[in-house]
Scaffold this active site. Structure first.
Site, mmCIF file in Angstrom:
data_model
loop_
_atom_site.group_PDB
_atom_site.id
_atom_site.type_symbol
_atom_site.label_atom_id
_atom_site.label_comp_id
_atom_site.label_asym_id
_atom_site.label_seq_id
_atom_site.Cartn_x
_atom_site.Cartn_y
_atom_site.Cartn_z
ATOM 1 N N GLU A 94 0.797 -1.200 -0.089
ATOM 2 C CA GLU A 94 -0.020 -0.044 -0.029
ATOM 3 C C GLU A 94 1.007 1.194 0.024
ATOM 4 O O GLU A 94 1.828 1.269 0.592
ATOM 5 C CB GLU A 94 -0.940 -0.111 1.179
ATOM 6 C CG GLU A 94 -1.999 -1.374 1.142
ATOM 7 C CD GLU A 94 -2.947 -1.196 2.287
ATOM 8 O OE1 GLU A 94 -4.136 -1.506 2.033
ATOM 9 O OE2 GLU A 94 -2.347 -0.982 3.505
ATOM 10 N N CYS A 107 3.398 8.410 1.426
ATOM 11 C CA CYS A 107 4.204 7.229 2.115
ATOM 12 C C CYS A 107 4.236 6.011 1.579
ATOM 13 O O CYS A 107 3.290 5.663 0.926
ATOM 14 C CB CYS A 107 3.056 7.254 3.579
ATOM 15 S SG CYS A 107 3.696 5.598 4.597
ATOM 16 N N CYS A 114 6.721 -7.332 6.630
ATOM 17 C CA CYS A 114 7.976 -7.267 7.486
ATOM 18 C C CYS A 114 8.424 -8.139 8.292
ATOM 19 O O CYS A 114 7.428 -8.644 8.886
ATOM 20 C CB CYS A 114 7.630 -5.802 8.139
ATOM 21 S SG CYS A 114 8.876 -5.078 9.052
ATOM 22 N N CYS A 118 7.091 -6.341 14.864
ATOM 23 C CA CYS A 118 6.583 -5.351 16.178
ATOM 24 C C CYS A 118 5.096 -5.616 16.612
ATOM 25 O O CYS A 118 4.184 -5.839 15.656
ATOM 26 C CB CYS A 118 6.634 -3.932 15.886
ATOM 27 S SG CYS A 118 8.332 -3.450 15.369
ATOM 28 N N CYS A 121 2.075 -3.589 15.154
ATOM 29 C CA CYS A 121 2.048 -3.245 13.842
ATOM 30 C C CYS A 121 1.150 -4.041 13.221
ATOM 31 O O CYS A 121 1.515 -5.486 12.853
ATOM 32 C CB CYS A 121 3.383 -2.850 13.322
ATOM 33 S SG CYS A 121 3.581 -2.614 11.625
ATOM 34 N N CYS A 356 -0.972 5.236 10.392
ATOM 35 C CA CYS A 356 0.518 4.597 10.680
ATOM 36 C C CYS A 356 -0.028 3.295 10.941
ATOM 37 O O CYS A 356 -0.772 2.960 11.975
ATOM 38 C CB CYS A 356 1.029 5.282 11.727
ATOM 39 S SG CYS A 356 1.993 6.615 11.174
#
Ligand code: SAH
Ligand code: SF4
Length: 410
Positions: A94, A107, A114, A118, A121, A356
């Site tokens: 995205e 962004c 990933c 985390c 996230c 975010c």
């Protein structure tokens, strides 16, 4: 058999020059190509009218300008726009455009998924599939910039609040943040190649101050970035001590706070501004107490920095909650009273999950992170794995997938 065409979006200026030289063409042809592609947004080689016909014919045979197919285009009520882009084999990433009065920020994602995982996230919880190529990274800017140039809303905004140099360049996007999906410093070479294009006057000509790499703290790569392409740096901190950060950002077990902060200090002389940004995601009852605010002050007191408090953006299965506005303000107040520079980030585009940490795309998880997470009970921070367990988890991941970041870390 014909060989596959090269994607001209994969080349930064030096690579384009080398490619053109390899075709026995004069160096200025490389410059022309860069301008057609990146400044004018032209993808069809037939339309590059000032290139010699014979050169165009060669290019048509050997090269193309290929950006990522758009699977979804969503508009939020606050003007934020989010695109879901197909990167093949069941993966999608995205990109998000965030219009503000004095800037237009894009962004960008750097990886499909990933591997850092985390706790808070949604990209991390999806696991990791692969690094994006430099063409796939810069292609997000190429696509958004040229699409938005014909978007009446974006044009109205820049006419009303022109960003410096806009009249000259016609640019809609003034700022780029590598804060989409993925850890940019674990896809170092491709990210740096794309960053160079963002800064290059023959391409997007963005100022180094307006291009930000956000990292969870890959220490050796912070040092390399200082040498290779020192853009603005944001470091995702989220905890004032190692015990908590080990749990929230597992990479901290490899690069603990004292090493991370030392790397930040070394980066500062190269940074485009005389400070760095630390991001701190506000998690209810986890990292938002007065004591933790004071600990954060002690940790960062001697580094020139701005602390950006990000209200946690919830997503299903996180098991975490956003700190209350009152708590965020109390925490913020302690930082200000101690003389720190701090801001609270406005949440944008949350009606289309574009804020975010809400970027999830579609990831074919090669690391099985998501599967394992789903097998765990609700994520209760008090019950998070011990350091030993998490180390084991990291090792297990490295055995399953010899992916770049683990190779670099080990
Ligand atoms: N991997 C890089 C860049 C992508 S994440 C990094 O971690 O810095 C971009 C920012 O969003 C980081 O500061 C990250 O910590 C933050 N973030 C991730 N999940 C979030 C969530 N659910 N709510 C608020 N911020 C989040
Ligand atoms: Fe990866 Fe950044 Fe999400 Fe952590 S916050 S999992 S490093 S994208």
């Amino acid at each position: 058999m014909t060989s596959p065409r090269v994607n001209l979006l994969d080349f930064d200026a030096d690579q384009m020059a080398a490619y053109v030289a390899g075709l026995n063409e004069k160096p200025f042809r490389a410059k022309q190509l860069m301008q057609w592609i990146h400044q004018r947004g032209v993808a069809d080689i037939n339309d590059m009218s000032d290139l010699a016909k014979s050169f165009r014919a060669t290019l048509l045979d050997k090269a193309e300008v290929l950006s990522l197919p758009v699977m979804k285009d969503e508009h939020a009520t606050d003007g934020t726009r989010k695109w879901l882009l197909d990167v093949g084999a069941g993966n999608a990433v995205e990109s998000v455009f965030i219009p503000e009065d004095d800037r237009g920020t894009l962004c960008i994602s750097s990886q499909a998924g990933c591997a850092v995982n985390c706790r808070f996230c949604s990209t991390g919880r999806q696991g990791f599939s692969r690094n994006l190529t430099s063409g796939e990274i810069i292609g997000q800017l190429w696509f958004a910039e040229h699409l938005l140039r014909s978007d009446p809303e974006a044009i109205r905004r820049i006419e009303k609040y022109p960003t410096p140099g806009w009249e000259h360049t016609g640019r809609v996007i003034s700022n780029v943040v590598m804060m989409g999906m993925g850890e940019p410093l674990l896809n170092y070479d491709n990210v740096v190649s794309a960053l160079r294009l963002m800064l290059d006057d023959r391409a997007y000509g963005l100022s180094r101050r307006r291009v930000t790499v956000s990292t969870s703290g890959v220490v050796p790569m912070i040092d390399r970035l200082a040498q290779d392409c020192p853009v603005a740096l944001a470091v995702s901190l989220h905890a004032p001590n190692d015990a908590l950060r080990d749990q929230l950002v597992p990479l901290n077990q490899k690069y603990p706070l004292h090493e991370l902060l030392a790397a930040c200090e070394r980066y500062l002389p190269f940074a485009p501004r005389d400070f760095l940004t630390f991001e701190y995601c506000m998690l209810d009852g986890v990292n938002d107490s007065d004591i933790q605010a004071k600990e954060l002050v002690r940790l960062l007191r001697n580094i020139k920095c701005k602390i950006n408090l990000i209200p946690f953006n919830p997503f299903p299965e996180s098991g975490l909650k956003r700190s209350s506005d009152q708590r965020i303000h109390a925490f913020f107040g302690i930082l200000l009273d101690a003389g720190m520079v701090a801001t609270v980030r406005k949440t944008r585009g949350d009606d289309i999950a574009a804020a975010c940490g809400q970027l999830a795309g579609d990831v074919v998880d090669r690391t099985k992170v998501r599967e394992r997470a789903l097998h765990k009970a609700e994520i209760e921070l008090t019950e998070l794995e011990s350091d030993e367990d998490t180390d084991e988890e990291l090792n297990a991941r490295s055995n399953e997938q010899p992916i770049e970041w683990l190779k670099k870390l080990n």
